[in-house]
Design a protein around this motif. Structure first.
Motif, short mmCIF file in Angstrom:
data_model
loop_
_atom_site.label_atom_id
_atom_site.label_comp_id
_atom_site.label_asym_id
_atom_site.label_seq_id
_atom_site.Cartn_x
_atom_site.Cartn_y
_atom_site.Cartn_z
N ARG A 1 -68.09 45.57 -10.71
CA ARG A 1 -68.88 46.11 -11.83
C ARG A 1 -68.23 45.10 -13.08
N ARG B 1 -69.25 41.72 -13.01
CA ARG B 1 -70.89 41.44 -13.44
C ARG B 1 -70.96 41.50 -14.79
N ASN B 2 -70.30 42.60 -15.46
CA ASN B 2 -70.47 42.59 -17.01
C ASN B 2 -69.98 41.34 -17.50
N CYS C 1 -67.11 32.79 -15.37
CA CYS C 1 -68.36 33.16 -15.17
C CYS C 1 -69.38 32.20 -16.13
#
Length: 302
Positions: free
Chosen positions: A78, A81-82, A198
């Protein structure tokens, strides 16, 4: 009392906040203020989005490796993803668009435009119920007047696409900052490492869609500027920011928002021969006064 008790060791002097806080603040002011000019020099050989992708890929890998060696835990699925969402907004949308804009806009004007970020952040915070107070509204109106006047000036009116990119960069950074506060993010500096990694993927995709390719024979000065952005702009200055953020009041830690634009303008004038007229300085003052009012109101509220 013994001599050992009276004499400070080099290591204790090096970690003394009385020395480290001013040094860290000065590093943030000068380095982050100079990165706008560094981007301009790097753009002489490297295309904008690929430039940002290389910068954050290398800085992210180095920071991630150091943190793992120091025992920092891996982010959860999670949190990854954030971090991907926030990194894409802040670094791909924010920094990537600044690189794109600086192809046609001076580094000093770019820094002034990006200084409007807290104005957009105050507006986006309203989406989560944090509506601006009366004092903050005054700062918002004043700051946005400065943004409008800046876009009517010679620095941005000749480059409509550059102006749109800079406003988009400020909005992306602001929304990403506000949105991240409500999310489960990686802990401490691992948050930045994950965002850099990312964002480098997002920036690479954008660069490929934009048709960008690595230069066959980049100029030495452009590569040196890229190395400066990686080592100093992404690692050294951010490390200083983390230290200041946990050592002093938030108002002082975020004071770079006021200092970076004038520093960027001075670097542009002194090193690159950029022209900044009295009207440009007046526009910068309007924006910074608006940002200052908002920051003071939020600090008082906190």
């Amino acid at each position: 009392m013994s001599d050992t008790a009276c004499t400070a060791t080099p290591s204790s002097t090096f970690t003394d906040p009385r020395w480290m806080v001013p040094i860290s603040l000065l590093s943030m002011y000068i380095i982050w203020g100079s990165t706008y000019l560094g981007i301009r020099y790097a753009l002489a050989s490297y295309p904008p989005f690929l430039l940002a992708a290389i910068r954050f890929a290398i800085a992210g890998v180095l920071l991630f490796a150091v943190l793992r060696l120091r025992g920092f835990a891996l982010p959860t699925a999670r949190q990854w993803r954030n971090a991907a969402i926030v990194g894409t907004l802040l670094l791909a949308g924010g920094n990537g668009l600044v690189c794109f804009a600086e192809q046609t806009v001076s580094s000093g004007i770019a820094a002034v435009a990006v200084a409007s970020m807290p104005l957009f952040a105050a507006v986006f915070a309203g989406l989560y119920g944090e509506w601006p107070s009366r004092g903050e509204t005054v700062g918002l109106l004043l700051g946005f007047v400065g943004v409008v006047v800046l876009n009517l000036g010679a620095g941005l009116s000749g480059s409509p696409l550059g102006a749109v990119a800079l406003i988009g960069a400020a909005m992306a950074w602001a929304f990403g900052s506000v949105w991240s506060k409500k999310q489960d993010m990686p802990a401490g500096p691992m948050n930045t490492a994950a965002q850099m990694l990312c964002a480098s993927v997002s920036l690479t995709v954008i660069a490929l869609l934009h048709g960008e390719r690595l230069p066959a024979h980049p100029q030495a000065s452009a590569t040196a500027a890229l190395a400066y952005l990686i080592v100093f702009g992404s690692i050294v200055a951010f490390s200083a920011y983390l230290y200041v953020l946990k050592t002093v009041r938030p108002a002082l830690a975020t004071s770079y928002a006021y200092v970076n634009p004038p520093v960027a303008v001075l670097f542009g004038v002194a090193v690159a021969g950029e022209h900044v007229g009295p009207f440009d300085l007046a526009r910068m003052a309007i924006i910074l006064v608006g940002v200052g009012i908002i920051t003071m109101m939020r600090t008082r509220k906190a």
